[in-house]
Motif scaffolding. Structure first.
Motif, PDB file in Angstrom:
ATOM      1  N   TRP A   1      18.059 -20.394  -4.554  1.00  0.00           N
ATOM      2  CA  TRP A   1      16.968 -19.439  -4.285  1.00  0.00           C
ATOM      3  C   TRP A   1      17.099 -18.846  -2.890  1.00  0.00           C
ATOM      4  O   TRP A   1      17.408 -19.535  -1.927  1.00  0.00           O
ATOM      5  N   GLN A   2      16.861 -17.560  -2.813  1.00  0.00           N
ATOM      6  CA  GLN A   2      16.826 -16.888  -1.518  1.00  0.00           C
ATOM      7  C   GLN A   2      15.693 -15.889  -1.487  1.00  0.00           C
ATOM      8  O   GLN A   2      15.274 -15.353  -2.523  1.00  0.00           O
ATOM      9  N   MET A   3      15.166 -15.652  -0.295  1.00  0.00           N
ATOM     10  CA  MET A   3      14.066 -14.717  -0.119  1.00  0.00           C
ATOM     11  C   MET A   3      14.535 -13.599   0.805  1.00  0.00           C
ATOM     12  O   MET A   3      15.224 -13.843   1.789  1.00  0.00           O
ATOM     13  N   ARG A   4      14.150 -12.354   0.466  1.00  0.00           N
ATOM     14  CA  ARG A   4      14.494 -11.209   1.297  1.00  0.00           C
ATOM     15  C   ARG A   4      13.267 -10.764   2.068  1.00  0.00           C
ATOM     16  O   ARG A   4      12.179 -10.689   1.512  1.00  0.00           O
ATOM     17  N   VAL A   5      13.427 -10.453   3.340  1.00  0.00           N
ATOM     18  CA  VAL A   5      12.334  -9.894   4.136  1.00  0.00           C
ATOM     19  C   VAL A   5      12.767  -8.493   4.548  1.00  0.00           C
ATOM     20  O   VAL A   5      13.821  -8.320   5.161  1.00  0.00           O
ATOM     21  N   VAL A   6      11.952  -7.485   4.172  1.00  0.00           N
ATOM     22  CA  VAL A   6      12.332  -6.090   4.372  1.00  0.00           C
ATOM     23  C   VAL A   6      11.331  -5.409   5.300  1.00  0.00           C
ATOM     24  O   VAL A   6      10.119  -5.567   5.148  1.00  0.00           O
ATOM     25  N   GLY A   7      11.839  -4.651   6.250  1.00  0.00           N
ATOM     26  CA  GLY A   7      10.984  -3.986   7.237  1.00  0.00           C
ATOM     27  C   GLY A   7      10.457  -2.643   6.764  1.00  0.00           C
ATOM     28  O   GLY A   7      10.742  -2.194   5.643  1.00  0.00           O
ATOM     29  N   LEU A   8       9.684  -1.985   7.662  1.00  0.00           N
ATOM     30  CA  LEU A   8       9.082  -0.690   7.350  1.00  0.00           C
ATOM     31  C   LEU A   8      10.117   0.350   6.948  1.00  0.00           C
ATOM     32  O   LEU A   8       9.862   1.215   6.120  1.00  0.00           O
ATOM     33  N   ASP A   9      11.294   0.254   7.575  1.00  0.00           N
ATOM     34  CA  ASP A   9      12.326   1.256   7.325  1.00  0.00           C
ATOM     35  C   ASP A   9      13.096   0.984   6.031  1.00  0.00           C
ATOM     36  O   ASP A   9      13.994   1.747   5.675  1.00  0.00           O
ATOM     37  N   GLY A  10      12.738  -0.109   5.349  1.00  0.00           N
ATOM     38  CA  GLY A  10      13.422  -0.426   4.097  1.00  0.00           C
ATOM     39  C   GLY A  10      14.667  -1.261   4.288  1.00  0.00           C
ATOM     40  O   GLY A  10      15.299  -1.667   3.315  1.00  0.00           O
ATOM     41  N   ALA A  11      15.041  -1.525   5.553  1.00  0.00           N
ATOM     42  CA  ALA A  11      16.236  -2.327   5.820  1.00  0.00           C
ATOM     43  C   ALA A  11      15.859  -3.801   5.858  1.00  0.00           C
ATOM     44  O   ALA A  11      14.759  -4.152   6.285  1.00  0.00           O
ATOM     45  N   ALA A  12      16.752  -4.664   5.387  1.00  0.00           N
ATOM     46  CA  ALA A  12      16.487  -6.101   5.365  1.00  0.00           C
ATOM     47  C   ALA A  12      16.383  -6.637   6.784  1.00  0.00           C
ATOM     48  O   ALA A  12      17.226  -6.343   7.634  1.00  0.00           O
TER      49      ALA A  12
ATOM     50  N   SER B   1      -2.263 -15.409  -4.364  1.00  0.00           N
ATOM     51  CA  SER B   1      -1.377 -16.428  -3.784  1.00  0.00           C
ATOM     52  C   SER B   1      -0.127 -16.529  -4.650  1.00  0.00           C
ATOM     53  O   SER B   1       0.028 -17.425  -5.466  1.00  0.00           O
ATOM     54  N   ILE B   2       0.769 -15.582  -4.438  1.00  0.00           N
ATOM     55  CA  ILE B   2       1.939 -15.416  -5.311  1.00  0.00           C
ATOM     56  C   ILE B   2       2.848 -16.642  -5.263  1.00  0.00           C
ATOM     57  O   ILE B   2       3.069 -17.249  -4.206  1.00  0.00           O
ATOM     58  N   LYS B   3       3.376 -17.001  -6.429  1.00  0.00           N
ATOM     59  CA  LYS B   3       4.302 -18.124  -6.535  1.00  0.00           C
ATOM     60  C   LYS B   3       5.741 -17.623  -6.412  1.00  0.00           C
ATOM     61  O   LYS B   3       6.023 -16.452  -6.703  1.00  0.00           O
ATOM     62  N   ARG B   4       6.625 -18.546  -6.031  1.00  0.00           N
ATOM     63  CA  ARG B   4       8.081 -18.287  -5.994  1.00  0.00           C
ATOM     64  C   ARG B   4       8.395 -16.909  -5.381  1.00  0.00           C
ATOM     65  O   ARG B   4       8.843 -15.979  -6.059  1.00  0.00           O
ATOM     66  N   ILE B   5       8.174 -16.824  -4.079  1.00  0.00           N
ATOM     67  CA  ILE B   5       8.372 -15.543  -3.398  1.00  0.00           C
ATOM     68  C   ILE B   5       9.853 -15.169  -3.379  1.00  0.00           C
ATOM     69  O   ILE B   5      10.705 -15.970  -2.990  1.00  0.00           O
ATOM     70  N   GLY B   6      10.174 -13.956  -3.814  1.00  0.00           N
ATOM     71  CA  GLY B   6      11.561 -13.482  -3.762  1.00  0.00           C
ATOM     72  C   GLY B   6      11.718 -12.363  -2.744  1.00  0.00           C
ATOM     73  O   GLY B   6      12.802 -12.126  -2.218  1.00  0.00           O
ATOM     74  N   LEU B   7      10.601 -11.659  -2.470  1.00  0.00           N
ATOM     75  CA  LEU B   7      10.661 -10.514  -1.569  1.00  0.00           C
ATOM     76  C   LEU B   7       9.382 -10.417  -0.763  1.00  0.00           C
ATOM     77  O   LEU B   7       8.284 -10.558  -1.306  1.00  0.00           O
ATOM     78  N   ILE B   8       9.554 -10.216   0.550  1.00  0.00           N
ATOM     79  CA  ILE B   8       8.418  -9.890   1.415  1.00  0.00           C
ATOM     80  C   ILE B   8       8.753  -8.570   2.078  1.00  0.00           C
ATOM     81  O   ILE B   8       9.816  -8.436   2.704  1.00  0.00           O
ATOM     82  N   ARG B   9       7.881  -7.569   1.907  1.00  0.00           N
ATOM     83  CA  ARG B   9       8.196  -6.243   2.427  1.00  0.00           C
ATOM     84  C   ARG B   9       6.998  -5.719   3.211  1.00  0.00           C
ATOM     85  O   ARG B   9       5.872  -5.768   2.730  1.00  0.00           O
ATOM     86  N   PHE B  10       7.255  -5.244   4.427  1.00  0.00           N
ATOM     87  CA  PHE B  10       6.186  -4.661   5.248  1.00  0.00           C
ATOM     88  C   PHE B  10       6.114  -3.168   4.950  1.00  0.00           C
ATOM     89  O   PHE B  10       7.155  -2.513   4.831  1.00  0.00           O
ATOM     90  N   THR B  11       4.900  -2.650   4.843  1.00  0.00           N
ATOM     91  CA  THR B  11       4.772  -1.246   4.436  1.00  0.00           C
ATOM     92  C   THR B  11       3.464  -0.652   4.939  1.00  0.00           C
ATOM     93  O   THR B  11       2.526  -1.381   5.275  1.00  0.00           O
ATOM     94  N   ASN B  12       3.422   0.671   4.985  1.00  0.00           N
ATOM     95  CA  ASN B  12       2.181   1.380   5.303  1.00  0.00           C
ATOM     96  C   ASN B  12       1.552   2.001   4.072  1.00  0.00           C
ATOM     97  O   ASN B  12       0.468   2.555   4.150  1.00  0.00           O
ATOM     98  N   ASP B  13       2.266   1.929   2.961  1.00  0.00           N
ATOM     99  CA  ASP B  13       1.696   2.428   1.705  1.00  0.00           C
ATOM    100  C   ASP B  13       1.132   1.240   0.942  1.00  0.00           C
ATOM    101  O   ASP B  13       1.769   0.197   0.834  1.00  0.00           O
ATOM    102  N   ARG B  14      -0.049   1.445   0.405  1.00  0.00           N
ATOM    103  CA  ARG B  14      -0.694   0.360  -0.334  1.00  0.00           C
ATOM    104  C   ARG B  14       0.212  -0.110  -1.464  1.00  0.00           C
ATOM    105  O   ARG B  14       0.525   0.664  -2.382  1.00  0.00           O
ATOM    106  N   PRO B  15       0.646  -1.369  -1.435  1.00  0.00           N
ATOM    107  CA  PRO B  15       1.591  -1.827  -2.456  1.00  0.00           C
ATOM    108  C   PRO B  15       0.925  -1.957  -3.825  1.00  0.00           C
ATOM    109  O   PRO B  15      -0.274  -2.164  -3.925  1.00  0.00           O
TER     110      PRO B  15
END
Lengths: 273, 281
Positions: A125-136, A244-258
């Motif tokens: 298992w791996q988790m990706r963290v993505v910034g505002l610019d869409g880059a990991a 409270s999401i289970k098994r996180i695969g992606l965390i992404r920061f954004t200014n648009d309401r997800p």
């Protein structure tokens, strides 16, 4: 008073005050009117009531027929947004929820299986963290949490279906996690998804940075089971359990309401307490 | 000449109902008013309270309906009636046939959407009514007194024909009515406070704590709903019993009566004066 249609009131016949009128033995004002006047007034009240009922019924039908926004009439979606605005404007999302002693912890049932139906290889298992610019910003396993201050607490976990439990969550603060990654606080929202993308939630920044919002590895002293979200899940007492999401695969920061799985199905997007 | 006195005298209303409302009903000149063209009315409900009453009815209906949809979302651990201390379980709310026939299950999202928008309208109407009660002084008519609490049993027994006489009625409503109307106001406050406590248990944690925590606040909220339903049942029954003139006063504000009915001796309530008169006869 009109002479051709005499009325026999003993005071001005308004609803808002009948000065100088006598009262019945029960203390209420007494009015004497001609039968014609009484009929006119009764009819007027009845028609007003009828119009009011028709307006109410019409309003109800209009509401039911409104275009849907996230599976509910748009007016009700605005109602949810009004409630959300209340806590954003007059509330304090850094406020803490009550905590309980570790021995008060209770079991918590597996309620939602979206995104965790299939067993995965926890070591892979791996988790990706993505910034505002869409880059990991980073990608990795549980070692991403190494060295962060552990938190071990019992809080109330409230399901949107009505039940609640007091699980003991062990993990690290999301706020500590992003601080170490050096993520600037210039984002409004955090979007999270399971690795298969089947389940996804959107969260406001303030709740994510609340000191009780954790990235969790253990439940009631044991490593998370797969159905409870192993190897890493979110747990916050400030929103309904669906957030409270289970098994996180992606965390992404954004200014648009997800987008949000349950909000798309008619539930509140905010789901905050 | 009509066989009528020049004026009608009234019993002295109780002091707690406010200023001395003893007054007389002046008789208009007989030649100006044929008796069959006269309607005697008692003003019972202000326009504001009538509007708020009828607005409250659909709002409360929507709140209970949407609330039950929320309740039905999780029936694994339903509320029941019994005594937990001795392990006695009477029944669950609600029976399966009831749940199935109403078809309310699996409509949680809709239930919440309506509940959390219409809750504000219900609250606004309730607060407006509270302010109106206060400013109009009508709160005196609906807040029960300690005497009412003592007499409520006698009034109910009289209504059930288990007792011949009713206690004297002081004010617009009798003791049982004041207990019921005061009680339903209390239910209104309780249902809003407990609703806020489970709606925002973090932001309004003091409310949640005051009600003994989230689960306990939820039970209070549910119990208030049952209270509303019980009130509604009795309310409808009593309105039907009281007749059309009483019901119609909630539409027009005025209840039709007669001069005779307004005379003190026509009133069954035994005042001190009436008792003395009876002895004198």
């Amino acid at each position: 008073m009109n002479e051709s249609n005499p009325t026999h009131e003993t005071g001005p016949a308004t609803d808002d005050g009948v000065d100088g009128l006598p009262t019945s033995h029960l203390g209420d004002p007494v009015v004497v009117r001609s039968a014609a006047e009484h009929r006119t007034r009764s009819r007027r009240s009845f028609l007003t009531g009828l119009a009011g009922a028709a307006a109410g019924f019409g309003g109800w039908r209009v509401l039911q027929g409104r275009p849907e926004d996230g599976n509910i009439p748009d007016v009700l979606r605005r109602g949810y947004e009004f409630n959300e605005g209340l806590w954003t404007r007059i509330g304090d999302r850094s406020k803490l929820a009550p905590t309980f002693a570790l021995d008060e912890a209770t079991d918590i049932r597996v309620n939602g299986r979206h995104g965790v139906r299939d067993e995965i290889d926890l070591d892979a298992w791996q988790m990706r963290v993505v910034g505002l610019d869409g880059a990991a910003i980073t990608t990795g396993g549980l070692e991403l949490l190494d060295g962060l201050e552990p938190v071990d607490h019992v809080v109330e976990h409230k399901c949107i279906e009505g039940w609640s439990a007091k699980p003991r969550w062990t993990g690290v603060r999301f706020a500590d996690f992003v601080q170490r990654l050096g993520v600037a606080e210039d984002y409004e929202y955090v979007a999270m998804e399971t690795p298969d993308g089947d389940y996804y939630v959107g969260m406001d920044r303030e709740t994510m940075l609340n000191a009780q919002t954790l990235l969790v590895t253990h439940l009631n002293g044991e490593p998370l089971t797969q159905l409870h979200g192993a190897p890493l899940r979110l747990a916050t007492p400030h929103k309904y359990g669906v957030k409270s999401i289970k098994r996180i695969g992606l965390i992404r920061f954004t200014n648009d309401r997800p987008r949000d799985f349950w909000a798309e199905r008619g539930y509140t997007w905010d789901a905050g307490f | 000449m009509r066989n009528e006195p020049d004026s009608i005298e009234y019993l002295t209303p109780p002091v707690w109902l406010g200023t001395d409302m003893t007054a007389t009903l002046p008789d208009a000149p007989a030649e100006a008013r044929p008796p069959d063209d006269e309607v005697v009315l008692v003003r019972k409900h202000t326009r504001a309270s009538r509007w708020m009453h009828w607005i409250n009815f659909p709002l409360l209906t929507i709140m209970i309906w949407s609330g039950l949809r929320i309740y039905w979302a999780d029936l694994r651990d339903p509320y029941g009636v019994g005594i937990g201390l001795i392990g006695w379980h009477w029944f669950d709310l609600f029976p399966d046939w009831f749940n199935e026939n109403l078809g309310l299950e699996r409509r949680l999202a809709r239930g919440m959407a309506f509940h959390f928008t219409f809750g504000w309208l219900f609250t606004i109407n309730g607060i407006a009514y509270g302010v109106h009660l206060w400013r109009s002084g009508d709160w005196r008519q609906v807040i029960p007194t300690p005497t009412d609490l003592r007499q409520v049993g006698a009034v109910v027994a009289h209504d059930l024909h288990l007792r011949k006489t009713a206690p004297p009625q002081l004010g617009r409503y009798n003791a049982a009515q004041r207990v019921a109307y005061g009680g339903v106001l209390f239910l209104g406050v309780t249902v809003i406070v407990s609703g806020l406590a489970i709606f925002a248990p973090t932001q309004l944690s003091f409310l949640t704590a005051a009600l003994g925590g989230y689960e306990s606040a939820r039970t209070v909220h549910f119990a208030s709903t049952i209270g509303f339903l019980l009130f509604f049942g009795v309310h409808i029954l009593q309105v039907v019993r009281s007749g059309f003139a009483n019901f119609w006063s909630m539409v027009t504000g005025y209840e039709r009566t007669t001069r005779d009915a307004l005379r003190p001796e026509a009133n069954a309530a035994p005042s001190v004066d009436a008792e003395t008169e009876e002895v004198a006869r």
